[in-house]
Design an enzyme around this catalytic site. Structure first.
Site, PDB file in Angstrom:
ATOM      1  CG  ASP A  31      -1.918   1.153   1.215  1.00  0.00           C
ATOM      2  OD1 ASP A  31      -2.481   1.451   0.146  1.00  0.00           O
ATOM      3  OD2 ASP A  31      -2.117   1.776   2.264  1.00  0.00           O
ATOM      4  CG  ASN A  63      -3.583 -12.971  -6.418  1.00  0.00           C
ATOM      5  OD1 ASN A  63      -4.523 -13.457  -5.802  1.00  0.00           O
ATOM      6  ND2 ASN A  63      -3.746 -12.374  -7.600  1.00  0.00           N
ATOM      7  CE  LYS A  94       1.286 -14.777  -8.427  1.00  0.00           C
ATOM      8  NZ  LYS A  94       0.285 -15.821  -8.812  1.00  0.00           N
ATOM      9  NE  ARG A 138     -12.532  14.276  -9.130  1.00  0.00           N
ATOM     10  CZ  ARG A 138     -13.511  14.728  -8.353  1.00  0.00           C
ATOM     11  NH1 ARG A 138     -13.991  13.960  -7.407  1.00  0.00           N
ATOM     12  NH2 ARG A 138     -13.996  15.916  -8.526  1.00  0.00           N
ATOM     13  CE  LYS A 139     -13.563   5.145 -11.268  1.00  0.00           C
ATOM     14  NZ  LYS A 139     -14.441   4.183 -11.963  1.00  0.00           N
TER      15      LYS A 139
END
Lengths: 254, 254
Positions: free
Chosen positions: B163, B185, B187, B208-209
């Protein structure tokens, strides 16, 4: 009431994720949990740093535990398993390809991430399990050292408590498991030092795969902060399986 | 070279995620960053607790910075913004519906989650940004207090560094943003106290994404531990927008 199978899983869980002292973990998982120097402090019991909301919710859930429908899950800061003579056997059985990469010296300082802060600064939480409904509710009070954007929790801190809660739900249902997928939708930022409820639910078991979902809500349940789905994979020590193979062949939840 | 826009975003970023001292953050975001008592210690510079692998990778990336293609991102432990007189204005502008929920007393103790451990016990990391390729590489050495399963990092600790890295990539491209989705994910489990590389890449900007992906690899790049995608939403203070509305209307990445 908690079945024998779930009780065994909880025993393993305590050793693996929460570090229960051996005196409280008899039975089949006893061997992995043997240790002479584990802390006896149960962090899931009320502390002076707990807020009024946190204590109130704790009391409400303890009340629900009286008829046996809900179970209070204890939580310790040290990992018993790693201090045990059996630890190399455990690692070799579950993670044969990783065992040589583990630094034994550093491992002796290992501390459970969610219990590695001083009281009140990081993760304060207590979990309650409902065996009939396959649910876990985590009452979580985050401290000021979990900040991301000023005034709010870090996304990683929220992800950590979600992983701990859904992981606990998977462990009580499946034994020793590993997170394979975590998919989190952050809907609203959570103000720093809030108390929130993390509600997790076992949705499905398919062979070695366990699907668990959860949400994070305000204590009055009026604000939905976060939603998440997760996939866990059961580990099977009898077959000396390679965790890589297991996890690589696991598709994320639909 | 870093463009003016990215430099502004970095200024905001330092205040919001990494707490840069004001002397190093001139320009448009100066007002939000004003503070008299912020730590000057840059945690992204070598420390005695850094391992040989960590130092070697730091030196390699600093070498790449010499021609300006890569930029070393400094990192401070205190959040400058929250100590500023402008903080209530900032919160009201970006999070009007949340401002009354923020506990001002607790906020004064706020500390960036990823910099809240003592040296060597938690998150040691340094990030490098490539503006032309819209990439950030994070060199991460996790300490023994980030343990989940005995001998391995907690999934939440990995999610936290993911993050932080993809968030940094979104901020340098989009200014002040919020994580809307994080899909991870796992692994292979990562042995405790390993050094790993987190490679993040801005994939797309749609209004805005911002879509950012990343992976976590061993330092020799032979082991792929984790893969993740993320969605961030730009916040727009001019419109006094409600972050709930913005984020609730954002679909997770396909």
């Amino acid at each position: 009431m908690l079945g024998r199978c779930a009780a065994r899983a909880l025993g393993a869980l305590r050793g693996l994720r929460e570090g229960a002292p051996p005196a409280r973990s008899p039975g089949p998982s006893r061997r992995l949990l043997s240790s002479e120097k584990v802390s006896e402090k149960d962090h899931s019991l009320p502390k002076p740093c707990w807020s009024k909301d946190m204590r109130l919710l704790f009391d409400q859930f303890m009340k629900k535990c009286e008829d046996g429908s809900w179970i209070h899950l204890p939580s310790y800061e040290e990992i018993a398993t790693q201090r045990s003579q059996d630890f190399p056997t455990f690692i070799h059985a579950y993670f044969p390809t990783a065992s040589e990469l583990i630094n034994q010296e550093k491992l002796s300082q290992g501390r459970l991430f969610t219990r590695s802060f001083e009281d009140g600064l990081g993760f304060e939480y207590v979990m309650f399990y409902n065996d009939a409904e396959k649910r876990i509710v985590c009452v979580f009070q985050g401290g000021p050292h979990l900040q991301g954007m000023p005034g709010f929790f870090h996304g990683g801190a929220i992800a950590t408590m979600i992983d701990a809660t859904v992981g606990m739900n998977a462990i009580v249902s499946g034994g020793i498991v590993m997170t394979a997928n975590l998919n989190i939708n952050f809907k609203r930022p959570i103000p720093l030092c809030s108390v929130v409820l993390i509600n997790s639910q076992l949705d499905k078991i398919e062979g070695r795969k366990l699907l668990v979902s959860c949400n994070v809500q305000s204590v009055d349940e009026k604000i939905l902060y976060t939603e998440a789905t997760s996939l866990f994979v059961k580990l099977n020590p009898e077959k000396e399986c390679d965790v890589k193979e297991l996890v690589l062949n696991s598709a994320p939840p639909a």
